[in-house]
Design an enzyme around this catalytic site. Structure first.
Site, PDB file in Angstrom:
ATOM      1  CG  ASN A   1      -1.944   1.110   1.197  1.00 59.27           C
ATOM      2  OD1 ASN A   1      -1.632   2.271   1.428  1.00 59.27           O
ATOM      3  ND2 ASN A   1      -3.186   0.748   0.916  1.00 59.27           N
TER       4      ASN A   1
ATOM      5  CB  THR B   1      -3.102  -8.734  12.903  1.00 54.97           C
ATOM      6  OG1 THR B   1      -3.070  -9.681  13.978  1.00 54.97           O
ATOM      7  CG2 THR B   1      -3.509  -9.426  11.615  1.00 54.97           C
ATOM      8  CE  LYS B   2      -3.146  -9.390  18.923  1.00 60.39           C
ATOM      9  NZ  LYS B   2      -3.283 -10.239  20.137  1.00 60.39           N
TER      10      LYS B   2
ATOM     11  CG  HIS C   1      -5.615   0.023   4.248  1.00 61.53           C
ATOM     12  ND1 HIS C   1      -5.684   1.144   3.456  1.00 61.53           N
ATOM     13  CD2 HIS C   1      -6.278  -0.948   3.580  1.00 61.53           C
ATOM     14  CE1 HIS C   1      -6.383   0.864   2.374  1.00 61.53           C
ATOM     15  NE2 HIS C   1      -6.755  -0.389   2.426  1.00 61.53           N
TER      16      HIS C   1
ATOM     17  NE  ARG D   1       4.303 -20.151  17.843  1.00 62.14           N
ATOM     18  CZ  ARG D   1       4.228 -20.814  16.700  1.00 62.14           C
ATOM     19  NH1 ARG D   1       3.356 -20.427  15.764  1.00 62.14           N
ATOM     20  NH2 ARG D   1       5.004 -21.856  16.466  1.00 62.14           N
TER      21      ARG D   1
END
Length: 225
Positions: free
Chosen positions: A135, A199-200, A154, A214
């Protein structure tokens, strides 16, 4: 430097020699071309900071990171040139055909989506590249590595809006088939294994694998084990 000074320099250099009219005119035109080409270049990029970052070194800043990988070198050279043109509205108008060609060849033919507005640091390595989607809001640091079938962008939120894009630090190695989405930060010196879905945020000096991703171990801890 004035045109008069350039022409005078040519005359002094050739003093005492017989100057052919054709050669003289050619020398004058060559000097005039360089003088006005430089003026035009500085006019396009009239911000000093921008001028300092332009030039051949800017266009070839990813060359060494992609040794023996001509496709990667070519794609990133074209990206840097498109990014350079994107800095000036006048340049975008003049070189609109190149911007269209860049999008057609790199995105449509090769399947590598790296928008010209994307902020990417120096020394990017690109392996294969097919099905790579980045993006334009993504920020990537220096000396990072990207591989095929990777998506960075995003995330659609519950209310239908979209989050900010990831910010990736320096010296980050991203494997194939990785997905990194959302308003997250990837620290420096991180390795993300193939197929991971991130996503983290990931702290610096970490190894991340899996879906969802993880932290497998700290790189420093793994080195001492």
């Amino acid at each position: 430097m004035s045109v008069t000074f350039i022409v005078t320099s040519i005359l002094i250099k050739d003093k005492g020699k017989r100057i052919k009219v054709k050669g003289y005119i050619k020398s004058v035109l060559y000097a005039l071309f360089h003088y006005y080409a430089e003026k035009f270049y500085f006019w396009l990029f009239n911000n000093k900071t921008q001028r300092d970052k332009t030039g051949m070194s800017y266009l070839f800043q990813d060359w060494q990171s992609n040794r023996k990988n001509f496709k990667g070198q070519l794609v990133l050279f074209m990206f840097r040139l498109a990014s350079l043109i994107n800095r000036s509205m006048i340049a975008k108008v003049i070189f609109i055909l190149y911007l269209l060609f860049y999008r057609y060849l790199v995105e449509w033919i090769w399947g590598i989506e790296i928008p010209r507005k994307t902020k990417i640091g120096k020394g990017l390595s690109l392996f294969h590249g097919q099905a790579l989607v980045i993006n334009q809001g993504v920020v990537i640091g220096d000396n990072c590595t990207l591989r095929n079938s990777t998506t960075i962008g995003h995330k659609k939120l519950a209310d239908g809006t979209f989050s900010r894009c990831p910010r990736i630090g320096n010296n980050v190695d991203i494997g194939a088939n990785v997905v990194i989405i959302g308003d997250i930060e990837i620290g420096d010196n991180v390795v993300i294994g193939a197929g991971a879905v991130v996503t983290k945020s990931i702290p610096a000096n970490s190894v991340a694998v899996g879906n969802p991703a993880r932290i497998l171990d700290k790189k420093e801890t793994a080195a001492n084990a």
